[in-house]
Structure formats: structure tokens, C-alpha cells
Design a protein around this motif. Structure first.
Motif: not given
Length: 112
Positions: A49, A52-58, A61, A81, A84
Motif C-alpha cells: 500500500l 501505491d502511495k496509499k499512506y492511510s491504508e498502509a 496495516k 507513513c 507522508q
């Protein structure tokens, strides 16, 4: 080096110390193999994630991973994260936790 390649290098480097060692380390005491495996799965999902620059989702996790195993390398990815996501105070708090044991649990480049 592209930003994506650099990020992947750091994420992989941060994950390397999650392998078992012969001598128990303070960050591994009381952590079962099942917990380590669960944390590793969450870390891997978070890394994908993050790339894929999906920092909130990463971040979610990574938080799930650290709930299983509070390993400094996972904390380091939480820091990345939070930076970012423009949350410097939380990033600083987590960086202190990531560096709690010094350089030992992290790759040299990550610690530096």
C-alpha cells in the motif's frame, strides 16, 4: 534512482530484521512465532500500500502489525507513513520508539 525504487529499498531493508535470530532480542521477548508471522503479513500488505502511495491504508496495516509485534522496523514504517500524512508529532513519537534499542534491530542504512 526513482522515488519508488528508493522507497522499496527502504521498506525491504526495514523488513529484513524481522527474521528470527539465535539470541532473543528485547523486541522479540514474549512474541510467538504466530504473532511474528501475523505481523509480517500485515507489514507486507502495508508495504504494498505504501508503494501505491496509499499512506492511510498502509498506516493501518502497520499499526495492526505492531499490535502483533512491536518491532522497531515496523515502527520505522509507521514513521514514514506519518511523515507522508503530515503528522510530524506522531512521527516523532514513533521514531523514538523505533530507535529505542539503537541500531541493532534495524538495517544500518535505515538507522543512519
Amino acid at each position: 534512482m526513482t522515488t519508488r525504487a528508493w522507497a522499496l529499498g527502504i521498506l525491504i531493508a526495514a523488513a529484513v530484521p524481522l527474521t528470527a535470530t539465535a539470541d532473543p532480542q528485547p523486541w522479540s521477548v514474549g512474541v510467538s512465532e504466530a504473532q511474528k508471522n501475523s505481523a509480517k503479513k500485515q507489514l507486507d500488505a502495508g508495504n504494498a500500500l505504501f508503494l501505491d502511495k496509499k499512506y492511510s491504508e498502509a498506516l493501518e496495516k502497520y499499526k495492526a502489525a505492531v499490535a502483533e509485534w512491536d518491532h522497531p522496523a515496523i515502527r520505522f514504517n509507521i514513521v514514514r507513513c506519518l511523515i507522508q500524512l503530515d503528522k510530524p508529532v506522531e512521527a516523532s513519537d514513533n521514531l523514538k520508539l523505533a530507535l529505542k534499542y539503537g541500531a541493532a534491530p534495524l538495517e544500518e542504512a535505515v538507522y543512519a
